[in-house]
Design an enzyme around this catalytic site. Structure first.
Site, PDB file in Angstrom:
ATOM      1  N   TRP A  26     -12.551  -0.759  37.774  1.00 21.93           N
ATOM      2  CA  TRP A  26     -13.885  -0.154  37.835  1.00 21.93           C
ATOM      3  C   TRP A  26     -14.978  -1.155  38.180  1.00 21.93           C
ATOM      4  O   TRP A  26     -16.140  -0.763  38.371  1.00 21.93           O
ATOM      5  CB  TRP A  26     -14.213   0.499  36.487  1.00 21.93           C
ATOM      6  CG  TRP A  26     -13.303   1.663  36.203  1.00 21.93           C
ATOM      7  CD1 TRP A  26     -12.153   1.640  35.482  1.00 21.93           C
ATOM      8  CD2 TRP A  26     -13.459   3.000  36.668  1.00 21.93           C
ATOM      9  NE1 TRP A  26     -11.575   2.878  35.461  1.00 21.93           N
ATOM     10  CE2 TRP A  26     -12.360   3.745  36.185  1.00 21.93           C
ATOM     11  CE3 TRP A  26     -14.417   3.656  37.441  1.00 21.93           C
ATOM     12  CZ2 TRP A  26     -12.198   5.097  36.451  1.00 21.93           C
ATOM     13  CZ3 TRP A  26     -14.257   5.006  37.705  1.00 21.93           C
ATOM     14  CH2 TRP A  26     -13.156   5.709  37.207  1.00 21.93           C
ATOM     15  N   GLY A  49     -19.860  -4.922  41.024  1.00 20.68           N
ATOM     16  CA  GLY A  49     -20.640  -5.993  41.647  1.00 20.68           C
ATOM     17  C   GLY A  49     -19.802  -7.022  42.386  1.00 20.68           C
ATOM     18  O   GLY A  49     -19.946  -7.226  43.587  1.00 20.68           O
ATOM     19  N   GLY A  72      -5.300  -5.812  33.318  1.00 18.13           N
ATOM     20  CA  GLY A  72      -6.471  -6.112  34.142  1.00 18.13           C
ATOM     21  C   GLY A  72      -6.313  -7.487  34.778  1.00 18.13           C
ATOM     22  O   GLY A  72      -5.234  -8.103  34.715  1.00 18.13           O
ATOM     23  N   ILE A  73      -7.374  -7.981  35.378  1.00 21.22           N
ATOM     24  CA  ILE A  73      -7.260  -9.252  36.118  1.00 21.22           C
ATOM     25  C   ILE A  73      -6.800 -10.390  35.201  1.00 21.22           C
ATOM     26  O   ILE A  73      -6.045 -11.266  35.633  1.00 21.22           O
ATOM     27  CB  ILE A  73      -8.583  -9.605  36.844  1.00 21.22           C
ATOM     28  CG1 ILE A  73      -8.371 -10.798  37.786  1.00 21.22           C
ATOM     29  CG2 ILE A  73      -9.712  -9.891  35.867  1.00 21.22           C
ATOM     30  CD1 ILE A  73      -9.543 -11.056  38.738  1.00 21.22           C
ATOM     31  N   ALA A  74      -7.222 -10.382  33.932  1.00 16.43           N
ATOM     32  CA  ALA A  74      -6.849 -11.479  33.039  1.00 16.43           C
ATOM     33  C   ALA A  74      -5.345 -11.457  32.758  1.00 16.43           C
ATOM     34  O   ALA A  74      -4.664 -12.491  32.823  1.00 16.43           O
ATOM     35  CB  ALA A  74      -7.637 -11.388  31.737  1.00 16.43           C
ATOM     36  N   HIS A 129     -20.910  -1.725  27.822  1.00 20.24           N
ATOM     37  CA  HIS A 129     -20.298  -2.253  29.048  1.00 20.24           C
ATOM     38  C   HIS A 129     -19.290  -3.367  28.774  1.00 20.24           C
ATOM     39  O   HIS A 129     -18.235  -3.403  29.397  1.00 20.24           O
ATOM     40  CB  HIS A 129     -21.420  -2.768  29.941  1.00 20.24           C
ATOM     41  CG  HIS A 129     -20.984  -3.234  31.286  1.00 20.24           C
ATOM     42  ND1 HIS A 129     -20.312  -2.429  32.179  1.00 20.24           N
ATOM     43  CD2 HIS A 129     -21.131  -4.437  31.913  1.00 20.24           C
ATOM     44  CE1 HIS A 129     -20.063  -3.106  33.297  1.00 20.24           C
ATOM     45  NE2 HIS A 129     -20.535  -4.329  33.161  1.00 20.24           N
ATOM     46  N   ARG A 156     -23.715 -11.939  28.533  1.00 21.06           N
ATOM     47  CA  ARG A 156     -22.964 -12.355  29.722  1.00 21.06           C
ATOM     48  C   ARG A 156     -23.780 -12.194  31.004  1.00 21.06           C
ATOM     49  O   ARG A 156     -24.435 -11.168  31.208  1.00 21.06           O
ATOM     50  CB  ARG A 156     -21.690 -11.507  29.832  1.00 21.06           C
ATOM     51  CG  ARG A 156     -20.833 -11.837  31.026  1.00 21.06           C
ATOM     52  CD  ARG A 156     -19.533 -11.059  30.987  1.00 21.06           C
ATOM     53  NE  ARG A 156     -19.733  -9.648  31.171  1.00 21.06           N
ATOM     54  CZ  ARG A 156     -19.877  -9.049  32.351  1.00 21.06           C
ATOM     55  NH1 ARG A 156     -19.823  -9.754  33.477  1.00 21.06           N
ATOM     56  NH2 ARG A 156     -20.038  -7.746  32.424  1.00 21.06           N
TER      57      ARG A 156
END
Ligand code: SIN
Length: 499
Positions: free
Chosen positions: A47, A50, A14-16, A330, A365
């Site tokens: 996915w 926002g 993923g982005i990390a 989530h 969060r």
């Protein structure tokens, strides 16, 4: 004896994980990214809807919003790191390096900044309401073409190579082949834990592998009781899809089966209250009246959110009659305990993204901060992790054979048993008795899994093993915290049912 090695081993894509790989490769390190995913959709980043929040010209306000959403529990040092690096990291990596085409405003030149719950101003860069895939795919393509980065798909990490408190790489499994990969530094970027629950916004492979491996190796975890549920997830025939908070940011309201708008009576910010507050209210309204819908009639839904309108159409949902929603798991706010460079409590081990607990989120969060946290911590961890040489001698691994493998039915049954107890007892509202029951149920599934697990076991067994470990950590942390705060909400076992 020679064995394969890399300077920096990143587990997850993923982005990390990708930001870690970029950070390390920019410093000249060789990087191997090992990921279970076989396609971009296998990572939660793909996915994300926002967007990615930035500080713009008001970093203090941004920090205050994150801190308030966390019920005052976020870590000030971690917050400073996030907010001070936010805009530069987004500009450097996402805009200048990857060329992500964030939506612009009416003039076509300056960015359009969206708003989501508990943000006091418009600060979210986005691409329609499908931001994740517009970041993830160019990022994967960029690194796939990088000469110091190797990406190995369909490759699961099943254990860390640990010796005397130092991590030297991981045991990887691809198909039936098991391989030790030695590394100077190992970075966990394995994402979330959605598969522990019956309903989640995460991809199916989100079994908490990194947290489980770190825990087994002796690394500290923290804040594990803070599991965030998204309030507005539409489920059609068992298939859940997220309806972004940006939709409420645009003016959508929540109504119960009687058509009444219930959020104004719950919180002064109504539908834009912190996510834990909205999620509990949706669950209670659902229990009381049988149905909750997101009423999008106050604005042009299809014109504002074409991707979401297409998703509704694909699932046979007519937004003009209200989008039926329920809460679903989530995001895990806790995870492997790390410092501001992603360093875990064991030498040469790092964790970034959702599997890490940086302290930014505390007990809850703020929307659209997870991509940002992954990006900022990934770059910092990647830069810090390079430089250590892989160990020369192979680290021994246990080869004890397990008993006979489970049938598919037994494996599925064990997974469903785990999900059921997490749904019922370790969800949005918890009780001491329920948590005790959950710990008992989890231990019983764990005992079965233990008898099935050795390196040759199929991937599903390893995933269930991870899921059990993480479920136990969550239930234990929840039982140990009697104070309701953020995502962790304790009801008295003898309290009357919600009205
Ligand atoms: C959403 O679009 O509602 C999800 C954003 C987030 O989880 O940060």
């Amino acid at each position: 004896m020679t064995h394969p090695e890399t300077d920096v081993l990143v587990l997850g894509s993923g982005i990390a994980g990708l930001s870690t790989a970029l950070g390390a490769a920019r410093e000249g390190a060789s990087v191997t990214v090992a990921t279970k995913a076989t396609q971009p959709k296998g990572a939660s980043t793909w996915w994300a809807q926002g967007g990615i929040a930035v500080a713009r010209k008001a970093p203090r306000q941004f920090k205050e919003d994150i801190h308030t959403a966390s019920s005052g529990t976020s870590d000030p040092e971690a917050l400073d790191v996030l907010v001070q690096n936010a805009d530069a990291a987004v500009r450097d990596v996402l805009i200048d390096t990857l060329g992500v085409g964030f939506d612009t405003g009416g003039d076509g030149a300056s960015f359009h900044y969206g708003r989501e719950a508990a943000h006091s101003e418009d600060r979210i860069l986005h691409v329609d309401a499908s931001t994740g895939r517009h970041i993830h795919e160019p990022f994967l393509n960029y690194l796939a073409a990088h000469d110091r980065v190797e990406i190995r798909g369909d490759t699961a990490a099943i254990d860390l190579l640990a010796q005397n408190g130092t991590i030297h790489g991981a045991l990887l499994k691809s198909g039936d082949a098991v391989q030790r990969l030695h590394a100077g530094a190992t970075v966990l970027a394995t994402g979330g834990i959605g598969a522990l629950y019956g309903r989640s916004t995460n991809p199916a492979g989100a079994t908490g592998d990194g947290i489980a491996m770190a825990h087994r190796a002796g690394a500290a975890t923290a804040d594990m009781e803070f599991v965030q549920f998204h309030p507005t997830v539409c489920v059609v025939d068992g298939d859940p899809f997220l309806v972004s908070e940006a939709v409420r940011g645009e003016g959508a309201v929540l109504r119960n089966a009687e058509g009444d708008r219930f959020m104004p009576a719950v919180h002064e910010d109504a539908e834009l209250a912190p996510r834990d507050v909205v999620a509990r209210a949706v669950e209670q309204a659902h229990e009381r009246t049988g149905r909750v819908v997101l009423d999008v009639s106050s604005f042009d839904f299809a014109g504002t959110f074409p991707d979401l309108a297409a998703m509704c159409a694909e699932h046979g949902v007519d937004p003009s009659t209200g989008i039926p929603v329920v809460p679903a798991e989530h995001f895990l706010c806790g995870g492997v305990d790390v410092d501001t460079y992603g360093r875990a409590s064991l030498d040469r081990l790092y964790a970034v993204g959702e599997c890490a607990r940086t302290g930014v989120h505390g007990a809850n969060r703020l929307a659209s901060t997870s991509l940002l946290e992954g990006l900022v911590w990934g770059l910092r961890a990647g830069t810090d992790a390079q430089g250590a040489a892989p160990r020369e001698q192979p680290v021994p691994v246990s080869t004890t054979a397990a008993g006979s493998p489970p049938s598919d039915e037994a494996l599925r049954g064990a997974f469903e048993c785990l999900q059921r107890t997490m749904d019922v007892h370790v969800g949005l509202r918890r009780t001491p008795d329920g948590l005790q029951q959950a710990r008992h149920d989890i231990r019983s599934v764990e005992a079965d899994v233990k008898a099935w697990t050795d390196p040759s076991a199929r991937r599903g067994v390893h995933e269930l093993r991870s899921a059990c470990t993480v479920a136990r950590l969550i239930a234990e942390a929840a039982a140990a915290n009697e104070t309701s705060v953020g995502c962790h909400y304790m009801e008295r076992s003898d309290a009357p049912p919600a009205s």
